[in-house]
Design a protein around this motif. Structure first.
Motif, PDB file in Angstrom:
ATOM      1  N   VAL A  51      31.188   5.166  -4.136  1.00 38.44           N
ATOM      2  CA  VAL A  51      30.138   5.847  -4.905  1.00 38.44           C
ATOM      3  C   VAL A  51      28.766   5.255  -4.584  1.00 38.44           C
ATOM      4  CG1 VAL A  51      29.313   6.455  -7.210  1.00 38.44           C
ATOM      5  CG2 VAL A  51      31.771   6.332  -6.765  1.00 38.44           C
ATOM      6  N   HIS A  52      28.669   3.943  -4.642  1.00 38.83           N
ATOM      7  CA  HIS A  52      27.373   3.280  -4.477  1.00 38.83           C
ATOM      8  C   HIS A  52      26.843   3.386  -3.046  1.00 38.83           C
ATOM      9  CE1 HIS A  52      24.722  -0.485  -5.388  1.00 38.83           C
ATOM     10  NE2 HIS A  52      24.082   0.637  -5.631  1.00 38.83           N
ATOM     11  N   ASN A  53      27.713   3.256  -2.053  1.00 36.29           N
ATOM     12  CA  ASN A  53      27.237   3.353  -0.676  1.00 36.29           C
ATOM     13  C   ASN A  53      26.614   4.718  -0.368  1.00 36.29           C
ATOM     14  OD1 ASN A  53      27.674   0.748   0.312  1.00 36.29           O
ATOM     15  ND2 ASN A  53      29.817   1.151   0.794  1.00 36.29           N
ATOM     16  N   PRO A  54      27.259   5.841  -0.716  1.00 33.83           N
ATOM     17  CA  PRO A  54      26.577   7.127  -0.536  1.00 33.83           C
ATOM     18  C   PRO A  54      25.263   7.208  -1.319  1.00 33.83           C
ATOM     19  CG  PRO A  54      28.912   7.498  -0.801  1.00 33.83           C
ATOM     20  CD  PRO A  54      28.671   6.034  -1.090  1.00 33.83           C
ATOM     21  N   GLY A  55      25.239   6.624  -2.525  1.00 34.79           N
ATOM     22  CA  GLY A  55      24.000   6.620  -3.295  1.00 34.79           C
ATOM     23  C   GLY A  55      22.889   5.881  -2.580  1.00 34.79           C
ATOM     24  N   ARG A  56      23.226   4.761  -1.969  1.00 29.67           N
ATOM     25  CA  ARG A  56      22.237   4.005  -1.201  1.00 29.67           C
ATOM     26  C   ARG A  56      21.710   4.823  -0.021  1.00 29.67           C
ATOM     27  NH1 ARG A  56      24.965  -1.963  -1.163  1.00 29.67           N
ATOM     28  NH2 ARG A  56      23.451  -2.953  -2.558  1.00 29.67           N
ATOM     29  N   LYS A  57      22.586   5.566   0.613  1.00 33.10           N
ATOM     30  CA  LYS A  57      22.177   6.342   1.792  1.00 33.10           C
ATOM     31  C   LYS A  57      21.340   7.557   1.414  1.00 33.10           C
ATOM     32  CE  LYS A  57      24.423   3.546   4.418  1.00 33.10           C
ATOM     33  NZ  LYS A  57      23.654   2.484   5.090  1.00 33.10           N
ATOM     34  N   LEU A  58      21.421   8.012   0.160  1.00 31.79           N
ATOM     35  CA  LEU A  58      20.729   9.233  -0.259  1.00 31.79           C
ATOM     36  C   LEU A  58      19.475   8.961  -1.083  1.00 31.79           C
ATOM     37  CD1 LEU A  58      23.914  11.249  -1.282  1.00 31.79           C
ATOM     38  CD2 LEU A  58      22.426  11.769   0.654  1.00 31.79           C
ATOM     39  N   GLY A  59      19.501   7.953  -1.939  1.00 27.66           N
ATOM     40  CA  GLY A  59      18.422   7.754  -2.888  1.00 27.66           C
ATOM     41  C   GLY A  59      17.064   7.550  -2.256  1.00 27.66           C
ATOM     42  N   ALA A  60      16.953   6.561  -1.365  1.00 29.78           N
ATOM     43  CA  ALA A  60      15.652   6.253  -0.764  1.00 29.78           C
ATOM     44  C   ALA A  60      15.130   7.385   0.121  1.00 29.78           C
ATOM     45  CB  ALA A  60      15.737   4.943   0.009  1.00 29.78           C
ATOM     46  N   PRO A  61      15.947   7.961   1.018  1.00 27.90           N
ATOM     47  CA  PRO A  61      15.422   9.060   1.844  1.00 27.90           C
ATOM     48  C   PRO A  61      14.952  10.254   1.019  1.00 27.90           C
ATOM     49  CG  PRO A  61      17.474   8.233   2.766  1.00 27.90           C
ATOM     50  CD  PRO A  61      17.315   7.583   1.423  1.00 27.90           C
ATOM     51  N   ILE A  62      15.710  10.624  -0.004  1.00 31.83           N
ATOM     52  CA  ILE A  62      15.313  11.761  -0.830  1.00 31.83           C
ATOM     53  C   ILE A  62      14.010  11.460  -1.560  1.00 31.83           C
ATOM     54  CG2 ILE A  62      15.951  13.094  -2.880  1.00 31.83           C
ATOM     55  CD1 ILE A  62      18.833  12.983  -1.871  1.00 31.83           C
ATOM     56  N   ALA A  63      13.880  10.242  -2.071  1.00 26.02           N
ATOM     57  CA  ALA A  63      12.637   9.856  -2.728  1.00 26.02           C
ATOM     58  C   ALA A  63      11.458   9.896  -1.766  1.00 26.02           C
ATOM     59  CB  ALA A  63      12.785   8.466  -3.326  1.00 26.02           C
ATOM     60  N   ALA A  64      11.694   9.484  -0.534  1.00 28.04           N
ATOM     61  CA  ALA A  64      10.617   9.416   0.457  1.00 28.04           C
ATOM     62  C   ALA A  64      10.184  10.782   0.969  1.00 28.04           C
ATOM     63  CB  ALA A  64      11.058   8.545   1.636  1.00 28.04           C
ATOM     64  N   GLY A  65      11.041  11.797   0.819  1.00 29.91           N
ATOM     65  CA  GLY A  65      10.730  13.124   1.344  1.00 29.91           C
ATOM     66  C   GLY A  65      11.491  13.472   2.599  1.00 29.91           C
ATOM     67  N   CYS A  66      12.565  12.742   2.881  1.00 32.13           N
ATOM     68  CA  CYS A  66      13.385  13.006   4.066  1.00 32.13           C
ATOM     69  C   CYS A  66      14.566  13.914   3.699  1.00 32.13           C
ATOM     70  CB  CYS A  66      13.947  11.701   4.632  1.00 32.13           C
ATOM     71  SG  CYS A  66      12.696  10.503   5.121  1.00 32.13           S
ATOM     72  N   SER A  67      15.120  14.555   4.698  1.00 30.27           N
ATOM     73  CA  SER A  67      16.419  15.197   4.564  1.00 30.27           C
ATOM     74  C   SER A  67      17.475  14.242   5.098  1.00 30.27           C
ATOM     75  CB  SER A  67      16.456  16.527   5.322  1.00 30.27           C
ATOM     76  OG  SER A  67      16.128  16.323   6.689  1.00 30.27           O
ATOM     77  N   VAL A  68      18.743  14.469   4.711  1.00 29.29           N
ATOM     78  CA  VAL A  68      19.811  13.525   5.057  1.00 29.29           C
ATOM     79  C   VAL A  68      21.063  14.280   5.483  1.00 29.29           C
ATOM     80  CG1 VAL A  68      21.169  11.536   4.299  1.00 29.29           C
ATOM     81  CG2 VAL A  68      18.931  11.973   3.265  1.00 29.29           C
ATOM     82  N   ILE A  69      21.672  13.817   6.562  1.00 31.46           N
ATOM     83  CA  ILE A  69      23.047  14.192   6.901  1.00 31.46           C
ATOM     84  C   ILE A  69      23.897  12.954   6.634  1.00 31.46           C
ATOM     85  CG2 ILE A  69      24.667  15.002   8.646  1.00 31.46           C
ATOM     86  CD1 ILE A  69      22.345  16.305  10.104  1.00 31.46           C
ATOM     87  N   LEU A  70      24.741  13.042   5.633  1.00 28.69           N
ATOM     88  CA  LEU A  70      25.558  11.904   5.217  1.00 28.69           C
ATOM     89  C   LEU A  70      26.979  12.067   5.736  1.00 28.69           C
ATOM     90  CD1 LEU A  70      26.113   9.366   3.428  1.00 28.69           C
ATOM     91  CD2 LEU A  70      26.590  10.952   1.548  1.00 28.69           C
ATOM     92  N   LYS A  71      27.458  11.030   6.446  1.00 27.99           N
ATOM     93  CA  LYS A  71      28.868  10.982   6.829  1.00 27.99           C
ATOM     94  C   LYS A  71      29.500   9.751   6.176  1.00 27.99           C
ATOM     95  CE  LYS A  71      31.427   9.116   9.795  1.00 27.99           C
ATOM     96  NZ  LYS A  71      32.694   8.978   9.007  1.00 27.99           N
ATOM     97  N   PRO A  72      30.165   9.961   5.044  1.00 28.12           N
ATOM     98  CA  PRO A  72      30.874   8.841   4.421  1.00 28.12           C
ATOM     99  C   PRO A  72      32.204   8.598   5.134  1.00 28.12           C
ATOM    100  CG  PRO A  72      30.338  10.620   2.864  1.00 28.12           C
ATOM    101  CD  PRO A  72      30.225  11.165   4.245  1.00 28.12           C
ATOM    102  N   ALA A  73      32.944   7.625   4.621  1.00 23.70           N
ATOM    103  CA  ALA A  73      34.253   7.325   5.189  1.00 23.70           C
ATOM    104  C   ALA A  73      35.252   8.420   4.841  1.00 23.70           C
ATOM    105  CB  ALA A  73      34.755   5.981   4.665  1.00 23.70           C
ATOM    106  N   GLU A  74      36.107   8.727   5.792  1.00 17.82           N
ATOM    107  CA  GLU A  74      37.126   9.751   5.563  1.00 17.82           C
ATOM    108  C   GLU A  74      38.193   9.287   4.572  1.00 17.82           C
ATOM    109  OE1 GLU A  74      34.638  10.969   8.495  1.00 17.82           O
ATOM    110  OE2 GLU A  74      35.774   9.081   8.603  1.00 17.82           O
ATOM    111  N   GLU A  75      38.296   7.972   4.348  1.00 11.35           N
ATOM    112  CA  GLU A  75      39.281   7.467   3.380  1.00 11.35           C
ATOM    113  C   GLU A  75      38.886   7.762   1.936  1.00 11.35           C
ATOM    114  OE1 GLU A  75      39.537   4.602   6.937  1.00 11.35           O
ATOM    115  OE2 GLU A  75      37.995   5.718   5.850  1.00 11.35           O
ATOM    116  N   THR A  76      37.582   7.921   1.681  1.00 14.36           N
ATOM    117  CA  THR A  76      37.109   8.051   0.291  1.00 14.36           C
ATOM    118  C   THR A  76      36.115   9.208   0.158  1.00 14.36           C
ATOM    119  OG1 THR A  76      35.406   6.390   0.764  1.00 14.36           O
ATOM    120  CG2 THR A  76      37.458   5.614  -0.242  1.00 14.36           C
TER     121      THR A  76
END
Length: 480
Positions: free
Chosen positions: A159-184
């Motif tokens: 949960v927290h790792n995806p949040g880390r990858k999304l929070g700052a870029p979205i706040a900054a004005g970036c778009s994001v392509i997130l690839k989390p682990a396939e296990e979770t």
């Protein structure tokens, strides 16, 4: 909690171009590490899916960067509220697919919400500056979003790792392509769903899964991607750095660690043992900042080993959904095999097993809390991160000897020291080569504090103002 929590596990999907995609030519079987039961089949992206995600990210960046910061902040704040409202559902999903205890996944979900709240406010403080110039002229320094981000998150904090990858870029004005682990995957889906429900535009966040090397090569080869954010092993991080170099993309790398723990003879022994036992049991040691190499001063070495073996060795292991469990399973059978190899090597090198040292019969990927004493420097566990519930203990005499051993490896993510002497605390804090140091604590993560390492543990930082600035570029404008 329902009588059958596994029934709450969602249908797995990718999120591309505003649609949840549940079908694909290839799938990955997601397994509950506590029982070995199949939770679901995860669709894996093909080249067409990744191209669609890239097109969306390019469009999303153009619109999101122009979106007022107050609206970006509102989306993050509303997503944070949704995460808190859904904490029991999300925590259960995360425990089902990763294995850690419900107590841990609740904390993790709340930490993700806190991170979104922090960046919602921090985005309003991306101040530039005006340089001193002659009357009638101006020189401005401004910060702008770096561009579309390719973000790769591991399984250990689903949960927290995806949040880390999304929070700052979205706040900054970036778009994001997130690839989390396939296990979770479902944990990451829940975080993305909170953002969608909070009003995040469809083109701003894309969620993909796939064969990791295929996905990374495809995304990093595209000129659309301006930044790469990766959390994972040093070996994979180096591979991504080489790929990023071809198109000179900005990178943030949070890589492997092997955290030293220096226990001085003036520590509060009872509190130190308790703190380290709890810290070591956290997520069964599958934490990049987990205490791993224990260096204990001669005068208290034997007492520490006995007390720590008793406390950590008696950690209650079991299914993370059981409220009595203190440590859940390892994430997959590969981790169990790795623990066996590490412990066997240490024994061959002359280490003594002071507790644990073996797997657990029955279903699930369980390993006993293991304490290795008198571990020689040549043992593999003293050189390679175990990433499991194994603590390796060795003696030291002087502060200089402890510092030498702590800094010996090419890693520098986290380090810990336990002492009641303020002068010693200052000295050790200055001398240790690590991005984060805990003195009389194993708690290192906070929304407002940078999280990152030095040496081969990576570069850049997540969390804190530094995490936001890592998603921005600096521009100077001179006007005459």
């Amino acid at each position: 909690m329902t009588t059958n929590p596994q029934a709450t596990y969602p249908r797995l999907a990718m999120y591309i171009a505003g649609r949840w995609i549940t079908a694909a030519d290839r799938t990955h079987r997601v397994v509950n590490p506590a029982t070995g039961e199949t939770l679901g089949e995860l669709p894996l992206a093909n080249a067409g899916d990744l191209d669609a995600a890239l097109q969306c990210a390019e469009r999303g960046f153009r619109t999101w960067r122009a979106t007022p910061v107050a609206e970006r902040a509102r989306v993050l704040q509303d997503a944070a509220r949704l995460l808190r409202a859904r904490v029991e559902q999300i925590a259960t999903i995360a425990t089902l697919e990763e294995g850690k205890t419900l107590a841990e996944t609740r904390i993790e979900t709340m930490a993700c919400a806190a991170l979104f709240d922090f960046y919602a406010e921090e985005a309003k403080r991306t101040y530039g500056r005006v340089l001193v110039r002659p009357a009638g002229t101006r020189s401005l320094v401004v910060h702008e979003p770096v561009g579309p981000v390719a973000a790769f998150a591991p399984w250990n904090f689903p949960v927290h790792n995806p949040g880390r990858k999304l929070g700052a870029p979205i706040a900054a004005g970036c778009s994001v392509i997130l690839k989390p682990a396939e296990e979770t995957p479902a944990s990451a889906m829940a975080v993305v769903q909170a953002l969608i429900d909070a009003g995040c535009p469809a083109d701003v966040v894309q969620l993909v899964f796939g064969v990791p090397d295929e996905v990374s090569r495809h995304l990093l080869a595209s000129p659309v991607i301006r930044k790469v954010s990766f959390t994972g092993s040093t070996a994979v991080g180096k591979h991504l750095l080489r790929l990023a170099a071809d198109t000179v993309k900005r990178t943030t790398m949070e890589l492997g660690g092997h955290a030293p723990v220096i226990v001085f003879d003036d520590c509060d022994l009872e509190r130190t043992v308790e703190t380290l036992a709890v810290g070591k049991a956290r997520n069964a040691g599958q934490v990049c900042v987990s205490p791993t190499r224990f260096y204990v001063q001669d005068a208290i070495h034997d007492r520490f080993v006995a007390a720590f073996a008793s406390r950590f060795g008696n950690t209650r292991i079991g299914n993370g959904l059981d409220g009595q469990t203190q440590m859940g399973p390892l994430a997959n059978p590969r981790r169990v095999e790795a623990m066996g190899e590490i412990v066997a090597d240490a024994r061959r090198q002359g280490a003594r097993i002071a507790g644990g040292g073996d797997g657990v019969d029955g279903p699930g990927n369980y390993w006993q809390p293991t304490i290795l004493a008198d571990v020689p420097i040549t043992a593999r566990v003293m050189n390679d991160e175990p990433f499991g519930p194994v603590a390796a203990i060795a003696r030291f005499g002087s502060l200089d000897e402890a510092v030498e051993q702590a800094n010996r490896l090419p890693f520098g993510l986290a380090a810990f020291a336990f002492t009641e002497n303020a002068r010693r605390a200052n000295l050790i804090g200055d001398a240790i080569e690590a991005g984060m140091i805990g003195i009389n604590t194993t708690g290192l993560a906070a929304a407002d504090a940078p999280f990152g390492g030095v040496k081969q543990s990576g570069h850049g930082a997540e969390d804190g103002p530094e995490g936001l600035m890592a998603c921005m570029v600096t521009k100077t404008i001179h006007q005459v």
